[in-house]
Design a protein around this motif. Structure first.
Motif, PDB file in Angstrom:
ATOM      1  N   LYS A 197       0.820  -1.212   0.000  1.00 52.04           N
ATOM      2  CA  LYS A 197       0.000   0.000   0.000  1.00 52.04           C
ATOM      3  C   LYS A 197       0.846   1.251   0.000  1.00 52.04           C
ATOM      4  CE  LYS A 197      -3.894  -2.179   2.393  1.00 52.04           C
ATOM      5  NZ  LYS A 197      -4.789  -2.124   3.567  1.00 52.04           N
ATOM      6  N   GLU A 198       2.008   1.140   0.720  1.00 49.73           N
ATOM      7  CA  GLU A 198       2.824   2.353   0.836  1.00 49.73           C
ATOM      8  C   GLU A 198       4.290   1.947   0.895  1.00 49.73           C
ATOM      9  OE1 GLU A 198       3.407   6.219   3.764  1.00 49.73           O
ATOM     10  OE2 GLU A 198       1.796   4.791   4.140  1.00 49.73           O
ATOM     11  N   ILE A 199       5.145   2.529   0.060  1.00 50.68           N
ATOM     12  CA  ILE A 199       6.576   2.230   0.042  1.00 50.68           C
ATOM     13  C   ILE A 199       7.265   3.112   1.080  1.00 50.68           C
ATOM     14  CG2 ILE A 199       8.693   2.239  -1.326  1.00 50.68           C
ATOM     15  CD1 ILE A 199       6.957   1.839  -3.783  1.00 50.68           C
ATOM     16  N   PRO A 200       7.955   2.465   2.041  1.00 48.98           N
ATOM     17  CA  PRO A 200       8.636   3.290   3.051  1.00 48.98           C
ATOM     18  C   PRO A 200       9.751   4.102   2.429  1.00 48.98           C
ATOM     19  CG  PRO A 200       9.273   0.989   3.249  1.00 48.98           C
ATOM     20  CD  PRO A 200       8.169   1.021   2.244  1.00 48.98           C
ATOM     21  N   LYS A 201      10.096   5.148   3.049  1.00 50.13           N
ATOM     22  CA  LYS A 201      11.136   6.049   2.547  1.00 50.13           C
ATOM     23  C   LYS A 201      12.517   5.376   2.637  1.00 50.13           C
ATOM     24  CE  LYS A 201       8.658  10.293   3.687  1.00 50.13           C
ATOM     25  NZ  LYS A 201       8.666  11.559   4.462  1.00 50.13           N
ATOM     26  N   GLU A 202      12.791   4.635   3.713  1.00 50.36           N
ATOM     27  CA  GLU A 202      14.098   3.989   3.898  1.00 50.36           C
ATOM     28  C   GLU A 202      13.884   2.481   4.055  1.00 50.36           C
ATOM     29  OE1 GLU A 202      16.482   7.323   3.620  1.00 50.36           O
ATOM     30  OE2 GLU A 202      17.123   5.271   3.906  1.00 50.36           O
ATOM     31  N   ILE A 203      14.560   1.690   3.230  1.00 47.29           N
ATOM     32  CA  ILE A 203      14.428   0.229   3.325  1.00 47.29           C
ATOM     33  C   ILE A 203      15.814  -0.431   3.375  1.00 47.29           C
ATOM     34  CG2 ILE A 203      12.213   0.188   2.126  1.00 47.29           C
ATOM     35  CD1 ILE A 203      13.709  -0.692  -0.385  1.00 47.29           C
ATOM     36  N   ASP A 204      15.820  -1.703   3.836  1.00 41.68           N
ATOM     37  CA  ASP A 204      17.041  -2.525   3.888  1.00 41.68           C
ATOM     38  C   ASP A 204      16.766  -3.787   3.084  1.00 41.68           C
ATOM     39  OD1 ASP A 204      18.902  -4.244   6.556  1.00 41.68           O
ATOM     40  OD2 ASP A 204      19.382  -3.850   4.456  1.00 41.68           O
ATOM     41  N   SER A 205      17.034  -3.736   1.782  1.00 44.73           N
ATOM     42  CA  SER A 205      16.631  -4.814   0.882  1.00 44.73           C
ATOM     43  C   SER A 205      17.271  -6.154   1.229  1.00 44.73           C
ATOM     44  CB  SER A 205      16.964  -4.450  -0.573  1.00 44.73           C
ATOM     45  OG  SER A 205      16.304  -3.248  -0.940  1.00 44.73           O
ATOM     46  N   ASP A 206      18.559  -6.166   1.581  1.00 46.95           N
ATOM     47  CA  ASP A 206      19.247  -7.449   1.832  1.00 46.95           C
ATOM     48  C   ASP A 206      19.270  -7.834   3.312  1.00 46.95           C
ATOM     49  OD1 ASP A 206      22.632  -6.086   1.386  1.00 46.95           O
ATOM     50  OD2 ASP A 206      20.963  -5.489   2.667  1.00 46.95           O
ATOM     51  N   LYS A 207      18.551  -7.081   4.146  1.00 43.65           N
ATOM     52  CA  LYS A 207      18.370  -7.418   5.552  1.00 43.65           C
ATOM     53  C   LYS A 207      19.693  -7.576   6.313  1.00 43.65           C
ATOM     54  CE  LYS A 207      13.957  -7.797   4.623  1.00 43.65           C
ATOM     55  NZ  LYS A 207      13.020  -6.717   5.011  1.00 43.65           N
ATOM     56  N   ASP A 208      20.658  -6.714   5.977  1.00 37.05           N
ATOM     57  CA  ASP A 208      21.941  -6.815   6.672  1.00 37.05           C
ATOM     58  C   ASP A 208      22.117  -5.748   7.752  1.00 37.05           C
ATOM     59  OD1 ASP A 208      24.018  -5.235   4.085  1.00 37.05           O
ATOM     60  OD2 ASP A 208      22.199  -4.581   5.125  1.00 37.05           O
ATOM     61  N   THR A 220      24.150  -8.457  -0.252  1.00 42.85           N
ATOM     62  CA  THR A 220      24.807  -9.348   0.708  1.00 42.85           C
ATOM     63  C   THR A 220      23.896 -10.523   1.057  1.00 42.85           C
ATOM     64  OG1 THR A 220      25.935  -7.426   1.655  1.00 42.85           O
ATOM     65  CG2 THR A 220      25.957  -9.454   2.940  1.00 42.85           C
ATOM     66  N   ILE A 221      24.488 -11.715   1.174  1.00 51.27           N
ATOM     67  CA  ILE A 221      23.718 -12.912   1.541  1.00 51.27           C
ATOM     68  C   ILE A 221      23.202 -12.763   2.968  1.00 51.27           C
ATOM     69  CG2 ILE A 221      23.859 -15.417   1.888  1.00 51.27           C
ATOM     70  CD1 ILE A 221      26.051 -15.469  -0.225  1.00 51.27           C
ATOM     71  N   VAL A 222      22.005 -13.256   3.196  1.00 55.90           N
ATOM     72  CA  VAL A 222      21.362 -13.137   4.504  1.00 55.90           C
ATOM     73  C   VAL A 222      22.230 -13.794   5.585  1.00 55.90           C
ATOM     74  CG1 VAL A 222      19.306 -13.721   5.860  1.00 55.90           C
ATOM     75  CG2 VAL A 222      19.086 -13.079   3.449  1.00 55.90           C
ATOM     76  N   ASN A 223      22.300 -13.138   6.755  1.00 58.54           N
ATOM     77  CA  ASN A 223      23.038 -13.586   7.939  1.00 58.54           C
ATOM     78  C   ASN A 223      24.555 -13.447   7.810  1.00 58.54           C
ATOM     79  OD1 ASN A 223      20.637 -14.331   9.260  1.00 58.54           O
ATOM     80  ND2 ASN A 223      20.679 -16.372   8.301  1.00 58.54           N
ATOM     81  N   THR A 224      24.991 -12.736   6.742  1.00 58.54           N
ATOM     82  CA  THR A 224      26.417 -12.464   6.608  1.00 58.54           C
ATOM     83  C   THR A 224      26.791 -11.276   7.481  1.00 58.54           C
ATOM     84  OG1 THR A 224      26.433 -13.289   4.328  1.00 58.54           O
ATOM     85  CG2 THR A 224      28.258 -11.865   4.993  1.00 58.54           C
ATOM     86  N   LYS A 225      27.928 -11.392   8.187  1.00 56.34           N
ATOM     87  CA  LYS A 225      28.392 -10.273   8.997  1.00 56.34           C
ATOM     88  C   LYS A 225      28.963  -9.188   8.082  1.00 56.34           C
ATOM     89  CE  LYS A 225      29.454 -12.949  13.147  1.00 56.34           C
ATOM     90  NZ  LYS A 225      30.490 -13.306  14.148  1.00 56.34           N
ATOM     91  N   VAL A 226      28.508  -7.950   8.302  1.00 52.30           N
ATOM     92  CA  VAL A 226      28.918  -6.839   7.429  1.00 52.30           C
ATOM     93  C   VAL A 226      29.493  -5.709   8.258  1.00 52.30           C
ATOM     94  CG1 VAL A 226      27.192  -7.433   5.689  1.00 52.30           C
ATOM     95  CG2 VAL A 226      26.606  -5.825   7.506  1.00 52.30           C
ATOM     96  N   ASP A 227      30.222  -4.791   7.560  1.00 53.39           N
ATOM     97  CA  ASP A 227      30.747  -3.598   8.228  1.00 53.39           C
ATOM     98  C   ASP A 227      29.739  -2.462   8.090  1.00 53.39           C
ATOM     99  OD1 ASP A 227      30.938  -2.756   5.611  1.00 53.39           O
ATOM    100  OD2 ASP A 227      33.105  -3.065   5.476  1.00 53.39           O
TER     101      ASP A 227
END
Length: 349
Positions: A197-208, A220-227
Motif C-alpha cells: 500500500k505504501e513504500i517506506p522512505k528507507e528500506i534494507d533490501s538485503d536485511k543486513d 549481501t547474503i542473509v546472515n552475513t556479517k557486514v561492516d
C-alpha cells in the motif's frame, strides 16, 4: 670340502642380498688355539659377507663368513682347517665415520685330515672406520667356544666394501577421488503477489542492518556479517610459518598428529587463491647421500599429495628434497636424528 662351503656361502648371499645393501670384507685372522688339544697358534684368511637387516629387526646386519687355514699334524703332513659361521651384528655410532659393533652367532669347525670337528658358539666386539660410503677398515676380537669345550681367540682385520642400496618401501599413492556435489533440487514455492500500500522512505533490501541509501554492497547474503558500509567482513588469516612434519626412519608416511599443522596451511591457501606453497623435506645422516636425497624428495611429494587431497591445486605446490643437508640438530643420537627427518613449508605469492 672347500668347494661345498664356498658354494653354501654364495647361495646364502644370493638369498639374503636381494635388493639390500651388503658388505663384503676380505679378512686375515690370528687364531690363539692354546686351549686346543691338537693345534698350535696359527693364521687364517677368509671373507665375510654382511647383509643389512630390515627396519623392524633389532640387529643391524647378518654376517656370513668363511676362514681357511692349515696346520702341521705330523712330520710331513698338514691338515686344512675350515671354519664357516653366521652371526648377528648390532652397530653403535660413536663419532663421525666410526662405529663400534657387537656380534654373536654359531659356526662349524672342520679339520679335513683329522676326526676333530665340532659346532661352536662365538661372540665378540669390534670397531669400523669408514673412509667413504664404500670402503672401511674393520678390526675385532672374537671368542670361539666349541660345544666340546675347546676354546679359541680370534683377532681379525679386514677391508670392507659396500654395494647396493637398502630396499625401500613402496609408497602407496592413492588416487584423489573428487566427488561432484549432488544437485539439490529447490522446492517449488508458489509466489503470491504482495500488495504494498505504501513504500517506506528507507528500506534494507538485503536485511543486513544497513539501509539501502548507505549500503555499498546491496546484495549481501542473509546472515552475513557486514561492516558499516554493508559489505562482508572477511576473516583475516595470518600467514602460517610453523610447519614441521616429523617422519619415522626411512618412512614417507605423514602421522595423524601432524594434520593440525597442515590444516592451517590448507585453510590459508583456500582463502588466498594467489598464494603458493613450497614444501621442503630432509633426512638424517643414516644411509648414503644419494639414497637420502631420493628419500627427501619422496617425503616432499608425499606431503604434496596430502595438500592435493585436501583441495589445493597441484600447480600451486612446489617440492624440494635436500637429503641430509641443513640439519637442525647433530646426528649423534636417535633423538637428534628424529628432528632432522622433517618436512617444512613456505608460503609465497
Amino acid at each position: 670340502m672347500k668347494k661345498i662351503i664356498l658354494s653354501t656361502i654364495v647361495a646364502s648371499t644370493i638369498l639374503f642380498a636381494n635388493d639390500n645393501k651388503y658388505e663384503i670384507t676380505p679378512i686375515v685372522t690370528h687364531i690363539d688355539t692354546k686351549e686346543h688339544k691338537g693345534f698350535k697358534n696359527h693364521n687364517a684368511a677368509g671373507v665375510t659377507i654382511g647383509i643389512r637387516d630390515g627396519e623392524d629387526c633389532k640387529f643391524d646386519q647378518t654376517e656370513i663368513g668363511l676362514l681357511l687355514s692349515s696346520q702341521n699334524i705330523g712330520a710331513n703332513e698338514e691338515s686344512d682347517i675350515n671354519r664357516v659361521f653366521i652371526n648377528k651384528i648390532k652397530e653403535y655410532d660413536i663419532v663421525t665415520k666410526t662405529k663400534l659393533y657387537a656380534l654373536i652367532g654359531l659356526g662349524y669347525e672342520d679339520t679335513v685330515s683329522l676326526d676333530d670337528n665340532g659346532i661352536f658358539f662365538n661372540y665378540g666386539a669390534g670397531v669400523k672406520y669408514s673412509f667413504n660410503d664404500t670402503v672401511g677398515l674393520k678390526l675385532d676380537a672374537r671368542h670361539l667356544i666349541r660345544f666340546d669345550g675347546m676354546k679359541h681367540m680370534l683377532y681379525t682385520a679386514g677391508l670392507s666394501f659396500s654395494f647396493g642400496e637398502v630396499a625401500k618401501k613402496e609408497i602407496e599413492k592413492k588416487p584423489v577421488v573428487v566427488v561432484p556435489p549432488k544437485k539439490v533440487e529447490k522446492p517449488k514455492v508458489e509466489v503470491k503477489p504482495i500488495v504494498i500500500k505504501e513504500i517506506p522512505k528507507e528500506i534494507d533490501s538485503d536485511k543486513d542492518g544497513v539501509l539501502d541509501s548507505k549500503d555499498k554492497c546491496p546484495n549481501t547474503i542473509v546472515n552475513t556479517k557486514v561492516d558499516e558500509d554493508g559489505c562482508e567482513i572477511k576473516k583475516k588469516l595470518i600467514v602460517p610459518t610453523n610447519l614441521n612434519i616429523i617422519f619415522e626412519m626411512y618412512s614417507t608416511k605423514i602421522k595423524d598428529s601432524d594434520m593440525g599443522q597442515i590444516n592451517k596451511y590448507v585453510e590459508y591457501l583456500k582463502a588466498n587463491k594467489d598464494a603458493k606453497v613450497i614444501l621442503e623435506a630432509y633426512t638424517d645422516s643414516k644411509g648414503t647421500e644419494a639414497y637420502n636425497l631420493q628419500l627427501s624428495k619422496s617425503r616432499a611429494e608425499s606431503t604434496k599429495l596430502k595438500f592435493i587431497s585436501m583441495g589445493i591445486e597441484a600447480h600451486r605446490i612446489d617440492t624440494v628434497g635436500h637429503g641430509e643437508a641443513n640439519p637442525i640438530a647433530s646426528n649423534d643420537t636417535p633423538e637428534n636424528r628424529d628432528l632432522n627427518r622433517r618436512a617444512t613449508a613456505r608460503i609465497v605469492k
